[in-house]
Design a protein around this motif. Structure first.
Motif, PDB file in Angstrom:
ATOM      1  N   GLU A 121       0.959  -0.999  -0.110  1.00  0.00           N
ATOM      2  CA  GLU A 121       0.020  -0.005   0.286  1.00  0.00           C
ATOM      3  C   GLU A 121       0.888   1.349   0.058  1.00  0.00           C
ATOM      4  N   PHE A 122       1.945   1.033   0.816  1.00  0.00           N
ATOM      5  CA  PHE A 122       2.704   2.239   0.709  1.00  0.00           C
ATOM      6  C   PHE A 122       3.542   2.721  -0.720  1.00  0.00           C
ATOM      7  N   VAL A 123       3.821   1.656  -1.227  1.00  0.00           N
ATOM      8  CA  VAL A 123       4.675   1.686  -2.491  1.00  0.00           C
ATOM      9  C   VAL A 123       3.603   2.077  -3.671  1.00  0.00           C
ATOM     10  N   LYS A 124       2.213   1.609  -3.486  1.00  0.00           N
ATOM     11  CA  LYS A 124       1.238   2.371  -4.513  1.00  0.00           C
ATOM     12  C   LYS A 124       1.088   3.685  -4.306  1.00  0.00           C
ATOM     13  N   MET A 125       1.241   4.278  -2.984  1.00  0.00           N
ATOM     14  CA  MET A 125       0.822   5.489  -2.470  1.00  0.00           C
ATOM     15  C   MET A 125       2.008   6.400  -2.953  1.00  0.00           C
ATOM     16  N   GLY A 126       3.458   5.612  -3.155  1.00  0.00           N
ATOM     17  CA  GLY A 126       4.572   6.465  -3.617  1.00  0.00           C
ATOM     18  C   GLY A 126       5.262   7.064  -2.226  1.00  0.00           C
ATOM     19  N   LEU A 127       4.978   6.498  -1.121  1.00  0.00           N
ATOM     20  CA  LEU A 127       5.618   7.048  -0.016  1.00  0.00           C
ATOM     21  C   LEU A 127       6.988   6.941   0.119  1.00  0.00           C
ATOM     22  N   PHE A 128       7.359   6.023  -0.355  1.00  0.00           N
ATOM     23  CA  PHE A 128       9.129   5.624  -0.399  1.00  0.00           C
ATOM     24  C   PHE A 128       9.842   6.854  -1.230  1.00  0.00           C
ATOM     25  N   GLU A 129       9.145   7.467  -1.986  1.00  0.00           N
ATOM     26  CA  GLU A 129       9.721   8.468  -2.937  1.00  0.00           C
ATOM     27  C   GLU A 129       9.444   9.782  -2.503  1.00  0.00           C
ATOM     28  N   LYS A 130       8.549  10.111  -1.501  1.00  0.00           N
ATOM     29  CA  LYS A 130       8.318  11.297  -1.199  1.00  0.00           C
ATOM     30  C   LYS A 130       9.001  11.744  -0.030  1.00  0.00           C
ATOM     31  N   LYS A 131      10.149  12.468  -0.345  1.00  0.00           N
ATOM     32  CA  LYS A 131      11.157  12.955   0.624  1.00  0.00           C
ATOM     33  C   LYS A 131      10.798  14.120   1.253  1.00  0.00           C
ATOM     34  N   GLU A 132      10.072  15.096   0.340  1.00  0.00           N
ATOM     35  CA  GLU A 132       9.436  16.419   0.928  1.00  0.00           C
ATOM     36  C   GLU A 132      10.758  17.301   1.260  1.00  0.00           C
ATOM     37  N   HIS A 133      11.571  17.284   0.417  1.00  0.00           N
ATOM     38  CA  HIS A 133      12.900  18.258   0.627  1.00  0.00           C
ATOM     39  C   HIS A 133      13.225  18.453   2.135  1.00  0.00           C
ATOM     40  N   VAL A 134      13.246  17.434   2.818  1.00  0.00           N
ATOM     41  CA  VAL A 134      13.781  17.464   4.252  1.00  0.00           C
ATOM     42  C   VAL A 134      15.267  17.515   4.275  1.00  0.00           C
ATOM     43  N   THR A 135      15.792  16.804   3.627  1.00  0.00           N
ATOM     44  CA  THR A 135      17.252  16.786   3.372  1.00  0.00           C
ATOM     45  C   THR A 135      17.991  18.236   3.183  1.00  0.00           C
ATOM     46  N   LEU A 136      17.020  18.887   2.304  1.00  0.00           N
ATOM     47  CA  LEU A 136      17.384  20.417   1.863  1.00  0.00           C
ATOM     48  C   LEU A 136      17.416  21.320   2.979  1.00  0.00           C
ATOM     49  N   TYR A 137      16.265  21.093   3.529  1.00  0.00           N
ATOM     50  CA  TYR A 137      16.013  21.702   4.779  1.00  0.00           C
ATOM     51  C   TYR A 137      17.036  21.723   5.959  1.00  0.00           C
ATOM     52  N   THR A 138      17.341  20.389   6.014  1.00  0.00           N
ATOM     53  CA  THR A 138      18.085  19.977   7.219  1.00  0.00           C
ATOM     54  C   THR A 138      19.508  20.439   6.971  1.00  0.00           C
ATOM     55  N   LEU A 139      20.201  20.279   5.790  1.00  0.00           N
ATOM     56  CA  LEU A 139      21.514  20.642   5.330  1.00  0.00           C
ATOM     57  C   LEU A 139      21.522  22.213   5.466  1.00  0.00           C
ATOM     58  N   SER A 140      20.463  22.799   4.796  1.00  0.00           N
ATOM     59  CA  SER A 140      20.493  24.394   5.014  1.00  0.00           C
ATOM     60  C   SER A 140      20.719  24.971   6.487  1.00  0.00           C
ATOM     61  N   SER A 141      19.843  24.268   7.186  1.00  0.00           N
ATOM     62  CA  SER A 141      20.132  24.607   8.759  1.00  0.00           C
ATOM     63  C   SER A 141      21.464  24.395   9.252  1.00  0.00           C
ATOM     64  N   VAL A 142      22.013  23.088   8.837  1.00  0.00           N
ATOM     65  CA  VAL A 142      23.343  23.072   9.178  1.00  0.00           C
ATOM     66  C   VAL A 142      24.592  24.127   8.672  1.00  0.00           C
ATOM     67  N   VAL A 143      24.188  24.253   7.616  1.00  0.00           N
ATOM     68  CA  VAL A 143      25.070  25.282   6.949  1.00  0.00           C
ATOM     69  C   VAL A 143      24.926  26.826   7.887  1.00  0.00           C
ATOM     70  N   VAL A 144      23.981  27.303   8.184  1.00  0.00           N
ATOM     71  CA  VAL A 144      23.474  28.306   8.857  1.00  0.00           C
ATOM     72  C   VAL A 144      24.301  28.270  10.375  1.00  0.00           C
ATOM     73  N   MET A 145      23.960  27.095  10.995  1.00  0.00           N
ATOM     74  CA  MET A 145      24.538  26.838  12.029  1.00  0.00           C
ATOM     75  C   MET A 145      25.933  26.934  12.322  1.00  0.00           C
ATOM     76  N   PHE A 146      26.585  26.254  11.200  1.00  0.00           N
ATOM     77  CA  PHE A 146      28.004  26.250  10.868  1.00  0.00           C
ATOM     78  C   PHE A 146      28.690  27.673  10.921  1.00  0.00           C
ATOM     79  N   ALA A 147      28.028  28.356  10.153  1.00  0.00           N
ATOM     80  CA  ALA A 147      28.601  29.720  10.008  1.00  0.00           C
ATOM     81  C   ALA A 147      28.207  30.543  11.247  1.00  0.00           C
ATOM     82  N   ILE A 148      27.226  30.512  11.852  1.00  0.00           N
ATOM     83  CA  ILE A 148      27.023  31.107  13.423  1.00  0.00           C
ATOM     84  C   ILE A 148      28.147  30.459  14.289  1.00  0.00           C
ATOM     85  N   VAL A 149      28.376  29.576  14.390  1.00  0.00           N
ATOM     86  CA  VAL A 149      29.267  28.572  15.212  1.00  0.00           C
ATOM     87  C   VAL A 149      30.734  29.311  14.869  1.00  0.00           C
TER      88      VAL A 149
END
Length: 448
Positions: free
Chosen positions: A99-127
């Motif tokens: 059911e999850f495969v049919k719903m495409g859930l394994f492919e829907k990453k919703e840009h979480v990695t982009l947001y998290t990496l962006s936050s890491v870059v910002v935090m690293f700059a502040i540090v």
């Protein structure tokens, strides 16, 4: 057209092929010889050796994308498993996966990695700014605490990229692993894969799950007092005089030890990467990434004005990141444990038994990296973290249907459960009718 008669072997005959040099498994009733493949398996040889000699359909489904099925035929032995039956729990689990495969859930990453990496870059700059451009000790302390949070978020990206591709290609995904794991946190992604895959397969097995093997410092069960053999590390976890002393007070030392847990992880990284006995995938890349970390981090600390502030910075950053180490302990320390190898026929049951969820509001998903939904993650490790909250109600329903535990505790409750577990084992460790072993430092040399 000639009909080829199927050849069968019994489950008992399959079990005989469970030793190094002779590794057979069954997937959906077809038997495969994966002896030669084990050394090239992307997930390492431990999952295969731990599950060899039995049907592993549920574990295969959980860990592999649909494209992996096409590679099985070259390992087919020509045999089918006789009297092959699928439990009702497994049937429902596989239906849910489909059911999850049919719903495409394994492919829907919703840009979480982009947001998290962006936050890491910002935090690293502040540090960097806080250390190099500020003179206040409070600014330096704040930078250290922020660095600990950065390590947490970077680890989550490394964890996600290790379970599924968070980038557009396999090579970019490998780059994300080395960057977020080795370069930014100093902990090898190769070491993480080695231990983490074994943990998932043998969730909360005292002698097969490395994430529970913390002798001489911690013991979640009195069964460790009989000097149990770790089948992951291939050595005995000696319960000696030092272990008895440390474990007897583990409910008091638990949080202080976690503040310095990263020191042990750094040690384990070096032990693995420079080991001559183990075949480490991408060893050169991993060592290069570690060298990057041990270049920028000491240089950053050296920019602080004096040694007291440098010590404060290192300790504070590790203490802040200990929240993540605590989270991993809360997910499993107070759950059910067992002794023995994992079984491929009760995948769903073992995961529900060995995990605890941490209940929190959706705005905390970023902070916990989605891993507060520990059971959902263990059942569907390839499911992007953005989907874990969505599938949780379906997992709850399936647990209720089969009368299996679904435990979701608040952060405070999970801490109480964990401390209670540690205290119970601590009081039992004070029972001197259990004789200690002689090799005082043997357990220290056990990874993890």
């Amino acid at each position: 057209m000639q009909v080829v008669e199927k050849k069968y072997i019994t489950p008992e005959e399959l079990k005989e092929h469970n030793k190094p040099g002779d590794l057979w498994i069954s997937i959906q009733g077809k038997v495969y010889n994966v002896t030669d493949w084990a050394k090239d398996h992307p997930g390492g040889d431990v999952p295969i050796t731990n599950l060899a000699g039995q049907d592993v359909t549920d574990a295969f489904i959980a860990y592999h994308p649909g494209t992996a099925w096409q590679y099985l035929d070259k390992f087919f032995t020509g045999y089918h498993l006789k009297d092959f039956n699928v439990s009702e729990v497994s049937k429902d689990y596989r239906k849910l996966w489909v059911e999850f495969v049919k719903m495409g859930l394994f492919e829907k990453k919703e840009h979480v990695t982009l947001y998290t990496l962006s936050s890491v870059v910002v935090m690293f700059a502040i540090v960097i700014y806080g250390v190099l451009s500020c003179t206040s000790v409070w600014a330096h302390l704040g930078s250290a605490l922020l660095l600990g949070l950065l390590w947490m978020q970077s680890t989550y990206v490394g964890h996600d990229s290790g379970h599924y591709e968070v980038m557009s290609s396999r090579q970019y995904n490998k780059f994300a692993q080395i960057l977020c794991g080795n370069c930014l946190t100093g902990i090898s992604i190769a070491w993480w894969k080695w231990t983490h895959n074994a943990h998932h397969i043998a969730c909360n097995s005292l002698d097969y799950d490395p994430d529970l093997q913390h002798i001489p410092v911690f013991a979640v069960s009195s069964r460790f007092f009989s000097s149990m053999k770790s089948y992951f590390y291939g050595r005995y976890l000696k319960f000696d005089a030092l272990s008895r002393f440390l474990v007897s007070y583990q409910h008091w030392t638990f949080y202080p030890v976690l503040c310095f847990a990263r020191v042990n992880l750094y040690l384990q990284t070096f032990l693995l990467l420079f080991s001559r006995q183990r075949n480490v995938p991408d060893r050169a890349y991993n060592i290069t990434g570690i060298l990057v970390f041990w270049t920028w981090f000491p240089l950053l600390v050296s920019c602080l004005p004096n040694w007291p502030e440098r010590v404060m910075f290192v300790v504070a950053s590790m203490a802040a990141c200990s929240i993540q180490h605590l989270q991993f302990c809360l997910n499993h320390f107070a759950a059910n444990v067992y002794v023995g190898p994992p079984s491929g026929n009760d995948w769903f049951e073992k995961q529900t038994s060995g995990t605890l969820d941490i209940s929190c509001s959706s705005w905390m998903d970023w902070f916990f990296g989605g891993l507060q939904f520990q059971l959902e993650h263990h059942l569907f490790p390839r499911l992007p973290r953005a989907q874990l909250r969505k599938v949780s109600p379906l997992v709850i329903d399936l647990c209720k249907k089969h009368n299996l535990p679904y435990r979701s505790l608040s952060f405070f409750e999970a801490n109480l459960w964990t401390l209670k577990t540690l205290r119970t084992a601590a009081l039992q460790a004070r029972d001197h009718t259990i004789p200690p072993q002689n090799l005082l430092w043997e357990a220290f040399h056990t990874h993890g």
